[in-house]
Design a protein around this motif. Structure first.
Motif, PDB file in Angstrom:
ATOM      1  N   ALA B 322       2.666  33.595  76.230  1.00 51.64           N
ATOM      2  CA  ALA B 322       2.675  33.779  77.681  1.00 51.64           C
ATOM      3  C   ALA B 322       1.273  33.559  78.243  1.00 51.64           C
ATOM      4  O   ALA B 322       1.104  32.910  79.281  1.00 51.64           O
ATOM      5  CB  ALA B 322       3.179  35.182  78.039  1.00 51.64           C
ATOM      6  N   GLY B 323       0.270  34.100  77.540  1.00 52.80           N
ATOM      7  CA  GLY B 323      -1.104  33.929  78.006  1.00 52.80           C
ATOM      8  C   GLY B 323      -1.497  32.469  78.096  1.00 52.80           C
ATOM      9  O   GLY B 323      -2.047  32.011  79.100  1.00 52.80           O
ATOM     10  N   GLY B 328      -1.529  27.138  81.783  1.00 53.15           N
ATOM     11  CA  GLY B 328      -0.964  25.841  82.131  1.00 53.15           C
ATOM     12  C   GLY B 328      -0.107  25.895  83.384  1.00 53.15           C
ATOM     13  O   GLY B 328       0.021  24.895  84.095  1.00 53.15           O
ATOM     14  N   LEU B 329       0.492  27.060  83.647  1.00 51.67           N
ATOM     15  CA  LEU B 329       1.464  27.119  84.746  1.00 51.67           C
ATOM     16  C   LEU B 329       0.831  27.384  86.104  1.00 51.67           C
ATOM     17  O   LEU B 329       1.267  26.841  87.110  1.00 51.67           O
ATOM     18  CB  LEU B 329       2.500  28.215  84.461  1.00 51.67           C
ATOM     19  CG  LEU B 329       3.601  27.868  83.457  1.00 51.67           C
ATOM     20  CD1 LEU B 329       4.458  29.092  83.181  1.00 51.67           C
ATOM     21  CD2 LEU B 329       4.483  26.748  83.988  1.00 51.67           C
ATOM     22  N   ASN B 383       7.654  35.951  81.539  1.00 54.53           N
ATOM     23  CA  ASN B 383       6.487  36.753  81.914  1.00 54.53           C
ATOM     24  C   ASN B 383       5.314  35.894  82.353  1.00 54.53           C
ATOM     25  O   ASN B 383       4.559  36.272  83.252  1.00 54.53           O
ATOM     26  CB  ASN B 383       6.088  37.672  80.767  1.00 54.53           C
ATOM     27  CG  ASN B 383       7.100  38.777  80.575  1.00 54.53           C
ATOM     28  OD1 ASN B 383       7.155  39.696  81.373  1.00 54.53           O
ATOM     29  ND2 ASN B 383       7.936  38.658  79.573  1.00 54.53           N
ATOM     30  N   ALA B 384       5.170  34.724  81.713  1.00 55.90           N
ATOM     31  CA  ALA B 384       4.108  33.820  82.137  1.00 55.90           C
ATOM     32  C   ALA B 384       4.343  33.392  83.584  1.00 55.90           C
ATOM     33  O   ALA B 384       3.395  33.296  84.372  1.00 55.90           O
ATOM     34  CB  ALA B 384       4.051  32.604  81.226  1.00 55.90           C
ATOM     35  N   TRP B 411     -10.114  23.628  87.855  1.00 63.35           N
ATOM     36  CA  TRP B 411      -9.326  24.599  87.089  1.00 63.35           C
ATOM     37  C   TRP B 411     -10.199  25.264  86.016  1.00 63.35           C
ATOM     38  O   TRP B 411     -10.183  26.486  85.858  1.00 63.35           O
ATOM     39  CB  TRP B 411      -8.139  23.867  86.456  1.00 63.35           C
ATOM     40  CG  TRP B 411      -7.368  24.660  85.463  1.00 63.35           C
ATOM     41  CD1 TRP B 411      -6.413  25.594  85.724  1.00 63.35           C
ATOM     42  CD2 TRP B 411      -7.472  24.587  84.043  1.00 63.35           C
ATOM     43  NE1 TRP B 411      -5.920  26.105  84.562  1.00 63.35           N
ATOM     44  CE2 TRP B 411      -6.553  25.507  83.516  1.00 63.35           C
ATOM     45  CE3 TRP B 411      -8.254  23.836  83.166  1.00 63.35           C
ATOM     46  CZ2 TRP B 411      -6.394  25.694  82.151  1.00 63.35           C
ATOM     47  CZ3 TRP B 411      -8.090  24.019  81.803  1.00 63.35           C
ATOM     48  CH2 TRP B 411      -7.161  24.945  81.312  1.00 63.35           C
ATOM     49  N   ALA B 412     -10.978  24.451  85.307  1.00 67.27           N
ATOM     50  CA  ALA B 412     -11.714  24.954  84.161  1.00 67.27           C
ATOM     51  C   ALA B 412     -12.967  25.727  84.550  1.00 67.27           C
ATOM     52  O   ALA B 412     -13.301  26.727  83.925  1.00 67.27           O
ATOM     53  CB  ALA B 412     -12.087  23.802  83.233  1.00 67.27           C
TER      54      ALA B 412
END
Lengths: 224, 496
Positions: B322-323, B328-329, B383-384, B411-412
């Motif tokens: 999930a983490g 990614g999501l 959960n993600a 993002w990074a």
């Protein structure tokens, strides 16, 4: 006159810091006392001490007002005298205001310039309006002593003076923390100055003038 | 070279607790990976998946009456259970200072609705009462804690101003309860949504709610029909604001009792038999204490501990997955990164988080065959999606400098470093939920505590079922206590 409160060498500490140190203060029935002093001088603490000692004798108007935002103006004022009715009546009144207290409360609200506003949730009122609701609640309590912590600070000077007079008329005794020297001189018969948690002076209002109070504020690090 | 750099790396990590905890969980999950059976047992899942996708895209309703009935039953269970739970919750919250009440509530809410359902089913059979109690009992314990916190958080000033000294119901009503009402009402709404999901899920153990029809439609391969039911479920949740608007609530609360399915008459003689006899192992019934102890010891070592270990392993792997998935999501739904595609990303996340883990796992099990893989994927994805949604919302609020980098660099460098601590805290909080749910996935045949509980009930080995439920509850309580201590900030009421 009966002595309502008397303290000699009163000290209050918050952790390491002394908020009040060595205050000797007595309050007799019928006195109207203004508490002056810069922010952090200990006015609120002294009011809280008085409230703790006087308990049900006093109606308190705290600095943060202590209103319930989710309830209407009417309910916030009605709250002042819950002990008069049973739990069930109070519960009913929460949903369907009882006619008798409603008449009384709306009349009181009208005197404080809030006519026709009784249904509004307190959360939607402006700062000045909220302060007036808190004053109404204190008056609705019908106690002999009024304890106010800067109760008119959000009102314009003229309205503040008028409403403070109304509140004082309804209470035989009052202790009010204020920042406005003129108001203190005009509406009260005794003025107590606090500075850094100590008593700076405690004199009849007639023995003081505006210059003295202005200097007192200047000496203590600026007028607010 | 690498060996020399490692201690230094650990030392630097020690100064960054969130990163250390995240990497630690990831490493632990990777270590546990070989212990799980993650094989795909179906030869070729793709045609089946295609049929399923077609069913979702072109749903069909076979019988409107049946669908309407299932929807109304689902709503009725939630509306019958939540008011009771709320009233009981307020009463318990007022007594929450007593340690006995706190413990009772902790134990009661550690047992999942489905396990309560299975337990009550032994007493009341497949009846309305079973469903209502299965939701109301754990929810009362949840309300108790939340309301106790809420009452304690309220300002004491109104009470002081009206001379209420902590005693007297009227003062409490006006000074505390009225103050807490807006937050309590919001929480009630959220819990009601959870109750709708729970009510749906209870269909999987046989109550006539949406879940019941979903299960049979999927099992029989009627994907179009299953799609219709699933869409009905989404619409039900999405439309709460409309069909359960405030003025309608009292009406629903009353109507719920008419809408509940009929119950067989309750035989009170069974109650005594159940509590006095059925729930306890034979040695205990005969007063053989040492024998009872041996029985419980054997159950613990042979069944409970291995199953608990596997449940924990599945949960940890799911948490790590999930983490990684959150990373990614969330950019998919963030306006700054995904730009014009953000609404599509939001839709995807909405879809994933609206589908309960159990339904996701059930569908994946049909597609991939029985292994731990469907459970891990379902738990991780659901959960993600919840955490990613919250992170994306947060990401859109981040103040970005005008010359900020774009897309992947944004993002990074700009977002993830700022968002991750909160996302990690939310995930730590979600771990409790993942653990509870992974136990439940046992009723679908995944090798977790729930599987043993479900079979024990099916074989009428009630002492074993009760003992395993108790072990599950103890595991939940222990993990809750640990994560409470670890979690940086408590993630309020996020997600179901």
């Amino acid at each position: 006159m009966t002595l309502l409160f008397a303290a000699s060498e009163l000290c209050v500490r918050r952790g390491e810091r002394a908020v009040l140190s060595g205050i000797s203060f007595a309050l007799r029935a019928g006195e109207r006392v203004a508490l002056v002093g810069t922010s952090g001088a200990g006015k609120s603490t002294l009011i809280a001490e008085l409230h703790r000692a006087l308990e049900d004798e006093a109606a308190l108007c705290p600095q943060d007002l202590g209103l319930v935002d989710a309830l209407s103006v009417y309910h916030n004022v009605y709250m002042g005298r819950l002990e008069e009715r049973s739990f069930l009546a109070n519960l009913w009144n929460l949903f369907f205001p009882l006619p008798a207290p409603r008449r009384e409360v709306t009349a009181l609200l009208a005197e404080f310039g809030l006519a026709g506003r009784w249904r509004e949730p307190v959360g939607r009122l402006s700062g000045g309006e909220r302060q007036r609701v808190a004053l109404c609640r204190a008056c609705f309590r019908r106690r002999p002593v009024f304890l106010g912590d800067e109760p008119v600070s959000n009102l314009d000077p003229e309205q503040g003076r008028r409403l403070l007079r109304q509140v004082l008329e309804r209470h035989s005794t009052a202790v009010v923390a204020l920042h406005d020297p003129a108001l203190a001189l005009d509406c009260f018969d005794r003025i107590v100055g606090l500075a850094g948690g100590r008593l700076a002076f405690d004199r009849p209002a007639t023995a003081l003038d505006r210059r003295f109070l202005a200097d007192f504020y200047l000496d203590r690090g600026g007028v607010s | 070279m690498i060996a020399a750099a490692f201690p230094d790396f650990l030392k630097r990590l020690g100064r960054r607790p969130v990163l250390a905890a995240s990497l630690g969980s990831l490493a632990l999950a990777l270590l546990l990976l070989p212990t799980l059976d993650l094989a795909v047992h179906r030869q070729d899942p793709w045609p089946e998946l295609a049929r399923l996708a077609r069913g979702l895209a072109v749903p069909r309703v076979e019988e409107w009456r049946e669908l309407g009935g299932a929807l109304l039953t689902t709503i009725a269970f939630a509306f019958a259970a939540v008011p009771f739970a709320a009233v009981a919750g307020v009463a318990l919250a007022l007594a929450y200072r007593m340690w006995a009440v706190r413990w009772l509530c902790a134990c009661v809410r550690a047992v999942h609705e489905v396990f309560w359902g299975l337990l009550f089913m032994q007493i009341f059979g497949l009846s309305a009462l079973t469903g209502v109690l299965a939701i109301a009992v754990p929810y009362a314990a949840i309300f108790a804690r939340v309301f106790a916190d809420l009452f304690a958080q309220q300002s004491p000033l109104p009470g002081r101003a009206i001379g209420w000294a902590g005693r007297g119901a009227s003062g409490w009503l006006y000074a505390v309860a009225a103050q807490a009402w807006p937050s309590a009402a919001a929480y009630l709404r959220y819990r009601f949504e959870c109750a709708l999901r729970a009510s749906t899920i209870l269909g999987f153990i046989g109550l006539p709610t949406l879940g019941f029809h979903l299960e049979s439609a999927f099992k029989e391969g009627h994907y179009a029909e299953a799609g219709g039911l699933l869409w009905a479920f989404y619409l039900l949740l999405a439309g709460i604001r409309f069909w359960a608007a405030r003025p309608w609530v009292p009406l629903w609360c009353l109507a719920a009792w008419w809408l509940l399915p009929e119950s067989p008459p309750l035989q009170t003689s069974l109650l005594g038999q159940f509590f006095g006899h059925d729930l306890w192992p034979a040695p205990l019934r005969e007063g053989d204490w040492s024998g009872a102890l041996r029985w419980y010891g054997a159950e613990l070592l042979q069944v409970a501990l291995p199953a608990a270990g596997r449940t924990l392993a599945i949960s940890l792997v799911a948490l790590a997955l999930a983490g990684v998935s959150v990373l990614g999501l969330y950019p998919l739904a963030s306006r700054a990164v995904a730009r014009r595609l953000a609404p599509a990303g939001h839709a995807l996340l909405l879809f994933l988080r609206a589908t309960p883990e159990l339904i996701l796992a059930f569908v994946l099990l049909l597609l991939l065959g029985p292994s731990a893989l469907p459970a891990v994927v379902a738990l991780a994805v659901h959960n993600a999606a919840i955490v990613a949604y919250l992170s994306a919302r947060e990401a859109d609020r981040l103040p970005l400098r005008p010359d900020a980098p774009r897309a992947a660099n944004l993002w990074a460098y700009e977002m993830t470093p700022r968002l991750w601590p909160r996302a990690a805290a939310l995930l730590a909080y979600r771990f409790e939920v993942i653990l509870r749910e992974s136990a439940i996935l046992g009723i679908l045949g995944v090798w977790t505590l729930g599987l043993y509980i479900d079979t024990a009930f099916a074989e009428l080995r009630l002492p074993r079922a009760l003992f395993l439920i108790a072990v599950t509850a103890a595991l939940n309580v222990a993990v809750e206590a640990c994560t409470r201590r670890l979690a940086v900030g408590r993630g309020a009421f996020a997600g179901g």
